[in-house]
Design a protein around this motif. Structure first.
Motif, short mmCIF file in Angstrom:
data_model
loop_
_atom_site.label_atom_id
_atom_site.label_comp_id
_atom_site.label_asym_id
_atom_site.label_seq_id
_atom_site.Cartn_x
_atom_site.Cartn_y
_atom_site.Cartn_z
N GLU A 15 0.76 -1.35 0.04
CA GLU A 15 -0.04 -0.06 -0.04
C GLU A 15 0.81 1.13 -0.21
O GLU A 15 0.71 2.10 -0.69
CB GLU A 15 -0.90 -0.09 1.28
N ILE A 16 1.89 1.08 0.82
CA ILE A 16 2.74 2.50 0.89
C ILE A 16 3.70 2.62 -0.46
O ILE A 16 3.59 3.62 -0.92
CB ILE A 16 3.80 2.20 2.09
N GLY A 17 4.09 1.46 -0.88
CA GLY A 17 4.84 1.27 -2.33
C GLY A 17 4.01 2.00 -3.21
O GLY A 17 4.49 2.78 -4.26
N ASP A 18 2.67 1.28 -3.42
CA ASP A 18 1.93 1.87 -4.51
C ASP A 18 1.58 3.24 -4.40
O ASP A 18 1.50 4.06 -5.46
CB ASP A 18 0.66 1.36 -4.41
N ALA A 19 1.44 3.85 -3.13
CA ALA A 19 0.97 5.29 -3.08
C ALA A 19 2.22 6.32 -3.02
O ALA A 19 2.04 7.44 -3.52
CB ALA A 19 0.37 5.46 -1.78
N GLU A 20 3.46 5.77 -2.55
CA GLU A 20 4.47 6.87 -2.33
C GLU A 20 5.77 6.37 -2.99
O GLU A 20 6.83 7.16 -2.99
CB GLU A 20 4.77 7.06 -0.89
N GLY A 21 5.90 5.16 -3.38
CA GLY A 21 7.07 4.70 -4.08
C GLY A 21 7.72 3.67 -3.07
O GLY A 21 7.61 3.82 -1.83
N LEU A 22 8.25 2.96 -3.78
CA LEU A 22 9.02 1.88 -3.08
C LEU A 22 10.27 2.29 -2.05
O LEU A 22 10.57 1.75 -1.02
CB LEU A 22 9.74 0.81 -3.94
N ASP A 23 10.85 3.45 -2.39
CA ASP A 23 11.89 3.82 -1.39
C ASP A 23 11.22 4.36 -0.09
O ASP A 23 12.03 4.47 0.91
CB ASP A 23 12.65 5.05 -2.27
N THR A 24 10.10 4.47 0.06
CA THR A 24 9.42 5.06 1.31
C THR A 24 8.94 3.85 2.04
O THR A 24 8.73 4.05 3.22
CB THR A 24 8.25 5.95 1.07
N VAL A 25 9.25 2.67 1.80
CA VAL A 25 9.03 1.58 2.56
C VAL A 25 10.03 0.86 3.37
O VAL A 25 10.98 0.58 2.75
CB VAL A 25 8.40 0.35 1.34
#
Length: 217
Positions: A15-25
């Motif tokens: 969910e985070i990766g979809d919304a904000e990009g994988l670097d934010t995970v």
């Protein structure tokens, strides 16, 4: 919250990766979102590399593999590609996840890969050809699922319209005597097409190529 599971962790990570990009995970970000300490996540995933493998495995688990299927190999091969596109389409970060993991460490990916190899073998290809066919098919599915036509939500409709207008004008302004085809096809080249046509034509192109090669055996 109840007992923290690996599935809950990877679902939130996606969910985070979809919304904000994988670097934010990150482990810390996930822990904060899930209301636990980072150590609670380390129990399931010791580092981000393991987390990415878990995310990749969860992504592809949505595509069910049928072991006892006696349909002709072209039908099964088409279903494999279409199914993989469908499950990857649901997550904008899917391509980035698969690019950052060792796909050989992802059990569900291995199952899909093994099936692709077996179907190519059933079509009469050599071992070396099967290896190449399976790689081309899987990479084609990943690329089709990640196509810009499916993820225009990153821009507002006004921004999209302006981007398209500028790009189309740029192509239409090229010297027609030098680039006649680019000038003629500037509209569909830039404005794109429906997702359904994009997908069906892409899958047809890939599968038809394999069938044509098999027919020459």
């Amino acid at each position: 919250m109840g007992k923290l599971t690996a599935a809950a962790i990877v679902e939130r990570a996606l969910e985070i990766g979809d919304a904000e990009g994988l670097d934010t995970v990150t482990i810390r970000r996930l822990a904060a979102d899930l209301g636990v300490t980072p150590m609670a996540l380390y129990w399931h995933f010791k580092n981000k590399d393991q987390l990415l493998v878990g995310m990749a495995d969860h992504l592809i688990l949505g595509f069910g593999i049928k072991a006892d299927d006696d349909r002709p190999w072209p039908d099964r091969l088409r279903e494999l590609v279409e199914g993989l596109i469908r499950v990857l389409r649901a997550h904008p970060c899917a391509k980035s996840v698969l690019e950052q993991v060792d796909q050989g460490a992802v059990p569900s990916f291995l199952a899909v890969w093994d099936l692709a190899l077996g179907l190519a073998r059933a079509a009469g290809f050599t071992v070396e050809e099967c290896c190449l066919i399976s790689k081309y098919l899987l990479q084609s599915a990943i690329s089709i699922a990640d196509a810009p036509v499916h993820f225009r939500s990153r821009h507002t409709s006004e921004e999209i319209a302006e981007i398209v207008r500028v790009k189309r004008l740029g192509l239409e302004s090229l010297p027609a005597d030098q680039y006649p085809n680019l000038v003629e096809m500037a509209g569909p080249m830039v404005e794109g097409m429906t997702a359904g046509f994009y997908d069906s034509f892409g899958v047809d192109l890939v599968i038809s190529g394999v069938e044509a090669l098999a027919a020459r055996r």
